[in-house]
Design a protein around this motif. Structure first.
Motif, PDB file in Angstrom:
ATOM      1  N   ILE A  57       0.841  -1.201   0.000  1.00 21.21           N
ATOM      2  CA  ILE A  57       0.000   0.000   0.000  1.00 21.21           C
ATOM      3  C   ILE A  57       0.872   1.246   0.000  1.00 21.21           C
ATOM      4  O   ILE A  57       0.623   2.209  -0.746  1.00 21.21           O
ATOM      5  N   GLN A  58       1.917   1.237   0.815  1.00 20.14           N
ATOM      6  CA  GLN A  58       2.814   2.393   0.865  1.00 20.14           C
ATOM      7  C   GLN A  58       3.588   2.568  -0.432  1.00 20.14           C
ATOM      8  O   GLN A  58       3.916   3.692  -0.819  1.00 20.14           O
ATOM      9  N   ARG A  59       3.876   1.461  -1.103  1.00 22.16           N
ATOM     10  CA  ARG A  59       4.565   1.557  -2.397  1.00 22.16           C
ATOM     11  C   ARG A  59       3.640   2.106  -3.476  1.00 22.16           C
ATOM     12  O   ARG A  59       4.046   2.911  -4.307  1.00 22.16           O
ATOM     13  N   GLN A  60       2.378   1.685  -3.434  1.00 30.24           N
ATOM     14  CA  GLN A  60       1.409   2.145  -4.427  1.00 30.24           C
ATOM     15  C   GLN A  60       0.989   3.588  -4.179  1.00 30.24           C
ATOM     16  O   GLN A  60       0.735   4.338  -5.131  1.00 30.24           O
ATOM     17  N   PHE A  61       0.901   3.962  -2.905  1.00 26.52           N
ATOM     18  CA  PHE A  61       0.453   5.313  -2.545  1.00 26.52           C
ATOM     19  C   PHE A  61       1.469   5.917  -1.571  1.00 26.52           C
ATOM     20  O   PHE A  61       1.220   5.992  -0.362  1.00 26.52           O
ATOM     21  N   PRO A  62       2.636   6.343  -2.090  1.00 25.82           N
ATOM     22  CA  PRO A  62       3.717   6.821  -1.216  1.00 25.82           C
ATOM     23  C   PRO A  62       3.303   8.053  -0.418  1.00 25.82           C
ATOM     24  O   PRO A  62       2.761   9.012  -0.979  1.00 25.82           O
ATOM     25  N   PRO A  63       3.536   8.044   0.887  1.00 24.21           N
ATOM     26  CA  PRO A  63       3.159   9.194   1.725  1.00 24.21           C
ATOM     27  C   PRO A  63       3.821  10.500   1.308  1.00 24.21           C
ATOM     28  O   PRO A  63       3.273  11.572   1.552  1.00 24.21           O
ATOM     29  N   ASP A  64       5.008  10.399   0.695  1.00 25.33           N
ATOM     30  CA  ASP A  64       5.709  11.623   0.293  1.00 25.33           C
ATOM     31  C   ASP A  64       5.299  12.111  -1.084  1.00 25.33           C
ATOM     32  O   ASP A  64       5.783  13.142  -1.555  1.00 25.33           O
ATOM     33  N   GLN A  65       4.386  11.381  -1.747  1.00 28.10           N
ATOM     34  CA  GLN A  65       3.970  11.780  -3.094  1.00 28.10           C
ATOM     35  C   GLN A  65       2.465  11.997  -3.233  1.00 28.10           C
ATOM     36  O   GLN A  65       1.997  12.420  -4.286  1.00 28.10           O
ATOM     37  N   CYS A  66       1.708  11.672  -2.215  1.00 24.60           N
ATOM     38  CA  CYS A  66       0.262  11.878  -2.291  1.00 24.60           C
ATOM     39  C   CYS A  66      -0.292  12.149  -0.898  1.00 24.60           C
ATOM     40  O   CYS A  66       0.371  11.884   0.109  1.00 24.60           O
ATOM     41  N   ASN A  67      -1.491  12.674  -0.859  1.00 20.42           N
ATOM     42  CA  ASN A  67      -2.177  12.909   0.406  1.00 20.42           C
ATOM     43  C   ASN A  67      -2.846  11.610   0.830  1.00 20.42           C
ATOM     44  O   ASN A  67      -3.907  11.256   0.328  1.00 20.42           O
ATOM     45  N   VAL A  68      -2.213  10.864   1.738  1.00 20.14           N
ATOM     46  CA  VAL A  68      -2.701   9.528   2.076  1.00 20.14           C
ATOM     47  C   VAL A  68      -4.086   9.567   2.720  1.00 20.14           C
ATOM     48  O   VAL A  68      -4.830   8.580   2.664  1.00 20.14           O
ATOM     49  N   SER A  69      -4.459  10.690   3.309  1.00 17.02           N
ATOM     50  CA  SER A  69      -5.774  10.785   3.943  1.00 17.02           C
ATOM     51  C   SER A  69      -6.897  10.746   2.915  1.00 17.02           C
ATOM     52  O   SER A  69      -8.055  10.512   3.269  1.00 17.02           O
ATOM     53  N   GLU A  70      -6.544  10.957   1.640  1.00 13.73           N
ATOM     54  CA  GLU A  70      -7.541  10.899   0.576  1.00 13.73           C
ATOM     55  C   GLU A  70      -7.526   9.558  -0.156  1.00 13.73           C
ATOM     56  O   GLU A  70      -8.269   9.369  -1.116  1.00 13.73           O
TER      57      GLU A  70
END
Length: 305
Positions: A57-70
């Motif tokens: 999940i972190q690889r698909q939606f990197p915290p430093d590249q997207c707003n993870v809360s969305e």
């Protein structure tokens, strides 16, 4: 708790019926889930099962590249909720779904009523009379929860829903990610699960799965059960239009294991990540470009066959 009645309120006189063997087996299994999800003794099992999913999940939606809360993540078959809780703790908007009343009752207790680490104790192996090396192994306690479930950040978006996965989730193009762990073999017909996941994922969304294929209804009388091999499941996913991105066919793990028992079961699980293509027309079909891709995949499969 499912009738909106607070603890201590009058609920009228109720007579408890005798417990069935099935209910007692479910109870014993649920008690062991406390070990797997919410005790230090279950950490090794969680590391094997949950960590690969969380890292993906972190690889698909990197915290430093997207707003993870969305990023909306759904965890069907959430059990006692630890995997969903861990995902929410990382900032993702996560919802767990569970059908079993035993699991719902227990997850509600842990998530909403437990506030201190290792404040409670239970004896998960008390009903295991075979394969004990020491008498004390059968009666040893475990403490839970190993973390404070109330310690999620104040802005966390975490929830649990009760109900049948196929009935609860019908809105199309809703979820960025569906994460399943030891879940797809709970289906009467696993194709229904695949179809539902396809429908509820947003275009570009991913499905991450880890688990075996121990079909729950295989030997139950008067229950529909369709048992596909993983080879067939993969073919069905590709037929729907999923794009296979990651596949590991031998992830060894246990499930609610008693680490001191003389008998242990080891599952040789499959881990895969598939994506619903971004170029999806509103009716759920592939765009011409992706249709050609899907045709080429099928032709390669036919040639291999």
């Amino acid at each position: 708790m499912f009738e909106n009645i607070e603890y201590g309120e009058e609920v009228g006189e109720r007579k408890a019926g005798p417990s069935s063997t099935f209910d007692m087996d479910k109870l014993k299994s649920t008690i062991k889930q406390f070990v797997r999800d919410w005790s230090e003794a279950g950490k090794a099992e969680r590391d094997t099962c949950y960590t690969p999913i969380i890292e993906e999940i972190q690889r698909q939606f990197p915290p430093d590249q997207c707003n993870v809360s969305e990023v909306n993540v759904l965890v069907p078959g959430a059990g006692l909720g630890r995997l969903a809780w861990e995902i929410a703790r990382l900032g993702y908007a996560c919802q767990g779904n569970e059908w079993s009343f035993f699991m719902l009752f227990s997850s509600n207790f842990v998530l909403n009523r437990c506030e201190k680490e290792n404040a409670l104790m239970l004896y998960p192996w008390i009903h295991q009379f075979s394969n004990n090396k020491l008498s004390a192994d059968q009666t040893r306690p475990i403490s839970f929860p190993d973390v404070n479930p109330q310690s999620l950040p104040p802005d966390s978006d975490f929830s649990m829903t009760a109900g049948d996965f196929l009935e609860v989730y019908t809105d199309p193009d809703t979820w960025d990610c569906v994460a399943t762990c030891f879940f797809i073999d709970t289906a009467h017909n696993v194709i229904d699960y695949i179809e539902t996941i396809w429908n509820i994922l947003k275009p570009g969304g991913v499905w991450i799965n880890l688990g075996p294929l121990l079909y729950h209804f295989e030997n139950m009388a008067n229950e529909l059960s369709i048992e596909l091999s993983y080879e067939d499941i993969k073919a069905v996913m590709l037929k729907f239009g999923f794009q296979l991105e990651v596949e590991r066919e031998s992830v060894l793990t246990t499930y609610t294991e008693n680490d001191r028992s003389m008998l242990k079961f080891l599952y040789d699980c499959v881990f895969f990540v598939v994506r619903k293509p971004k170029d999806i027309i509103s009716n759920g079909t592939l765009s011409p470009k992706d249709s050609q891709l899907d045709d080429s995949v099928q032709k390669r499969e036919s040639a291999t066959t």
